[in-house]
Scaffold this active site. Structure first.
Site, short mmCIF file in Angstrom:
data_model
loop_
_atom_site.label_atom_id
_atom_site.label_comp_id
_atom_site.label_asym_id
_atom_site.label_seq_id
_atom_site.Cartn_x
_atom_site.Cartn_y
_atom_site.Cartn_z
CD GLU A 117 -2.49 -1.33 2.94
OE1 GLU A 117 -2.31 -0.33 3.64
OE2 GLU A 117 -2.84 -2.10 3.00
CE LYS A 119 4.71 5.13 7.44
NZ LYS A 119 4.51 6.57 7.66
CG ASP A 121 3.97 12.79 5.25
OD1 ASP A 121 3.85 12.24 6.53
OD2 ASP A 121 5.00 13.25 4.93
CE1 TYR A 227 -3.83 2.89 9.20
CE2 TYR A 227 -3.37 4.82 7.73
CZ TYR A 227 -3.46 4.29 8.93
OH TYR A 227 -3.22 4.94 9.89
CE LYS A 316 9.46 7.38 6.62
NZ LYS A 316 8.68 8.12 7.97
CB CYS A 408 12.47 49.07 -6.31
SG CYS A 408 12.24 47.97 -7.42
CB CYS A 411 13.22 51.10 -10.66
SG CYS A 411 11.89 51.24 -9.34
CB CYS A 424 8.46 48.36 -6.84
SG CYS A 424 8.93 49.64 -8.11
CB CYS A 430 9.62 49.18 -11.95
SG CYS A 430 10.85 47.88 -11.18
S1 IVH Z 1 -0.65 0.57 8.73
C1 IVH Z 1 -0.35 -1.61 12.51
N1 IVH Z 1 -0.92 1.44 6.39
O1 IVH Z 1 1.96 5.55 9.23
C2 IVH Z 1 0.15 -0.82 11.59
N2 IVH Z 1 -0.24 2.90 8.04
O2 IVH Z 1 4.41 5.18 10.69
C3 IVH Z 1 -0.50 0.33 11.57
N3 IVH Z 1 0.32 5.01 7.37
O3 IVH Z 1 0.40 5.44 12.30
C4 IVH Z 1 -0.37 1.26 10.28
N4 IVH Z 1 -0.22 5.00 5.66
O4 IVH Z 1 -0.79 6.86 10.32
C5 IVH Z 1 -0.68 1.56 7.60
N5 IVH Z 1 -1.09 2.16 4.31
C6 IVH Z 1 -0.92 2.31 5.59
C7 IVH Z 1 -0.40 3.53 6.05
C8 IVH Z 1 -0.34 3.72 7.25
C9 IVH Z 1 0.01 5.62 6.44
C10 IVH Z 1 0.70 5.79 8.78
C11 IVH Z 1 -0.24 5.60 9.97
C12 IVH Z 1 0.75 5.02 11.09
C13 IVH Z 1 2.02 5.56 10.53
C14 IVH Z 1 2.95 4.67 11.12
#
Ligand code: IVH
Length: 669
Positions: A117, A119, A121, A227, A316, A408, A411, A424, A430
């Site tokens: 999946e 991740k 942010d 997720y 990551k 400025c 000019c 300006c 200018c």
């Molecule tokens: S699973 C048991 N899946 O990453 C594990 N987390 O660094 C629970 N996060 O607190 C997380 N995308 O907020 C999971 N596809 C994903 C995620 C994900 C983002 C975040 C989540 C977690 C943090 C951990």
């Protein structure tokens, strides 16, 4: 209608609207028009108003943002919200796979199936549904106890208020995010208002959820991707993480489509590499991928070590932040006269790209961060914005923050503080602003000087033949002959159109001057009320705002423009060269909009926002800042924002720019 029937009707409408919301936001596949949808919402609203006791917990009207709270309540999670072990290299990920096999007593050669999946942010949240109804939402907090942010989460369209099936109890876990686009827009707005900027979309999402007024959250355009789950009554015959995601989808929960089941760890590494390439094109920020053992039974056997599951790893990307130092600060002057401080950095590799510059935005931002040349700073490249200085890590030789110049740098003329910006005002002379100004001045709707387009302007300025708009009228025969592509004939034609432009109406002449915020409409107002340039020159800000109710911002801009001697000098030279605008006939203005209220969202093609608002006020209407039921019209331009979504949900009258023009009876000259 008897109450029993009203209740039935409210129930039916609530279900119907929720269904259409689901089609619209989750499936991206609506089956009715916006108009029909708006009609349903209006009908429900009017019934709910009369019979508040029948308003359902999952009513779409509950999304709008409830009362402001003093502080958040606490919520204990049904099961701890864990975090993830991180890995930054292929080796670490391969090692993760080996460890799992050792733990499960598998041979090295055996394969484990993984679910991959993205991740996300953002901010981790948990949603509790009882009998299919969203009842409580909370932040992760310390993993055991979080904050109750139910009212805020209810404003997010991708969080359903009711599931597609009435499962008795389920805790859904996911991430709340702000799209990169919304993040850019939000920061641009905050910059204008002098508010502190968010460093990245994650902080913006977190700040939007963890604040006490849900109506602010409602305006922030957030989305949620699920997720996983916490406690639940019945997982049915779900056997894998992949099936779990499918199950969530079938409940109407938003699951990102970039998920993939792979047959071994090599497949997971490949997923990472593909997503790393794909990363920039995604609408939201991701900081890696999550690799999860697919089989839920195996997950259970693997269990957890110190707050992280043994069955998952976050692989990551390289971080998008880096520490470097500021070697110099350059102040550039844009086409609109705004002074922008740009930090020249000791080159640093951030998220795979060499970064040499970062914007410092304006004086406010410099002061808030306390930056100056020689400081060591944390730089971030995120949300598709120009790299940003996030904060000072350690100060260099200058104790105080950098100061923008009072003259400025392009000019040398006096710099004026214009809201959050230094500007300006020498718009007509200018060199940094002049090319754009000349093109505007000569354009069809302004002085209409045929043959004086962008390319010619560029060459004339570069050769030093013109330095401001008045110089156009002091060009001499022969000046242009040496220009590439210019013959006797084309020179003669250009002189003819220059000559012709001298006879012009005051509306167009004022518009042609390119005064900030003065488009065609305000120009025609100025011409009508003040008659000529001397009249406007004599007006102060009070006269300008009180005479015909133009906004403070436009008034200031007009006042500052005429106050500057160099601008006045250019206008005098225009007149001396024979430009002689004629007065425009006063047209009947009046209260054509008799008390109608308007709100604007998105950008209009023919008016600036200020201008459109002035037009409404001048015609006796009012302009609102927030979407509410009593609004007469919502004018939606290009890329409308959250106000549009909100208005649509509330069933308000939404019109486009053309309809707006008709209403105000705008005629292009
Ligand atoms: S699973 C048991 N899946 O990453 C594990 N987390 O660094 C629970 N996060 O607190 C997380 N995308 O907020 C999971 N596809 C994903 C995620 C994900 C983002 C975040 C989540 C977690 C943090 C951990």
């Amino acid at each position: 209608m008897i109450p029993e029937e009203v209740k039935k009707k409210i129930d039916r409408l609530t279900d119907e609207i929720n269904y259409h919301n689901y089609r619209y936001y989750m499936l991206d596949n609506p089956v009715i028009s916006d108009f029909e949808f708006d009609k349903l919402v209006k009908e429900l609203q009017s019934l709910e108003k009369k019979y508040p006791r029948f308003v359902r917990e999952d009513s779409p009207s509950r999304r709008v943002g409830g009362a402001v709270s003093e502080k958040f309540g606490q919520v204990k999670h049904g099961a701890p919200m864990l975090s993830l072990e991180n890995g930054y290299s292929r080796e670490e990920v391969i090692e993760f796979d080996k460890k799992i096999k050792r733990f499960l007593g598998l041979k090295e050669g055996e394969k484990i199936e993984y679910e991959c999946e993205l991740k996300f942010d953002g901010l981790a949240i948990e949603l509790v549904y009882k009998n299919g109804i969203f009842t409580q939402g909370s932040t992760r907090g310390d993993g055991i106890t979080g904050e109750d942010v139910t009212a805020n989460l209810k404003t997010i369209n991708t969080i359903p208020l009711k599931l597609q099936k009435p499962v008795p109890y389920i805790e859904i876990r996911g991430e709340v995010l702000m799209t990169k686009k919304s993040f850019r827009e939000l920061n641009a707005e905050r910059l204008k208002e002098g508010l502190a900027l968010f460093a990245n979309p994650r902080n913006a999402a977190s700040g939007s959820i963890r604040q006490l007024d849900p109506s602010i959250t409602a305006r922030r355009n957030l989305i949620m991707y699920a997720y996983g789950v916490g406690k639940l009554t019945d997982a049915g015959d779900v056997k894998t993480q992949h099936e779990l995601m499918e199950m969530l989808k079938s409940l109407g929960i938003n699951v990102n489509k970039e998920i993939k089941t792979v047959k071994d760890i090599e497949g997971a590494v490949k997923f990472f590499e593909d997503e790393e390439k794909n990363r920039e094109s995604l609408p939201v920020e991701i900081d890696g991928v999550v690799i999860k053992v697919n089989d839920l039974k195996l997950q259970e056997r693997l269990g957890e070590i110190s707050k992280s599951p043994r069955w998952a790893i976050a692989y990551k990307f390289f971080p998008k932040q880096e520490v470097t130092s500021i070697e110099d600060i350059e102040v550039s002057v844009g086409r609109t006269g705004i002074l922008t401080p740009v930090a020249h950095l000791k080159p640093a590799r951030i998220g795979g790209v060499i970064v040499k510059r970062a914007t410092l935005h304006n004086q406010d931002e410099i002061d808030k961060k306390g930056v100056n040349i020689g400081d060591s700073v944390l730089v971030e490249r995120s949300g598709d914005v120009i790299p940003e200085v996030v904060k000072v890590m350690s100060k260099g030789p200058h104790k105080n923050p950098f100061r923008l110049p009072s003259k400025c740098p392009c000019c040398g003329s006096e710099v004026v503080i214009d809201g959050a910006f230094h500007r300006c005002m020498n718009e007509l002379s200018c060199p940094c602003q002049i090319k754009g100004e000349l093109v505007h001045f000569a354009s069809k709707r302004a002085m209409d000087i045929e043959g004086l387009g962008e390319k010619i302007v560029e060459r004339l300025v570069d050769l030093g033949l013109i330095k401001n708009i008045a110089d156009i009228y002091y060009l001499k025969k022969g000046d242009l002959r040496d220009l590439e592509g210019f013959g006797e004939k084309s020179e003669e034609n250009l002189f003819k159109s220059i000559e012709k432009s001298k006879n012009i109406s005051y509306d167009r002449f004022i518009y042609a001057l390119g005064i900030r915020h003065v488009g065609e409409f305000v120009a025609s107002l100025l011409a009508r009320y003040f008659g000529d340039i001397e009249g406007i020159e004599r007006a102060d800000i009070g006269d300008l705002t009180s005479k015909f109710g133009i906004g403070e911002e436009i008034a200031k801009s007009i006042f500052n423009f005429f106050k500057l001697n160099s601008n006045a000098e250019v206008i005098k030279r225009l007149f001396r060269a024979g430009v002689s605008p004629y007065k425009t006939q006063a047209k009947a203005g009046g209260a054509a909009l008799g008390g109608e209220s308007f709100i604007f969202t998105g950008s209009l093609e023919n008016f600036t926002r200020d201008e459109a608002e002035t037009i409404v006020k001048e015609k006796g209407g009012t302009v609102e800042k927030t979407v509410k039921k009593s609004l007469g019209y919502v004018v939606a331009g290009k890329d409308p924002g959250s106000k549009y979504e909100k208005a649509k949900k509330m069933g308000l009258k939404i019109i486009d720019e053309d309809e707006f023009k008709k209403i105000i009876n705008y005629k292009s000259s």
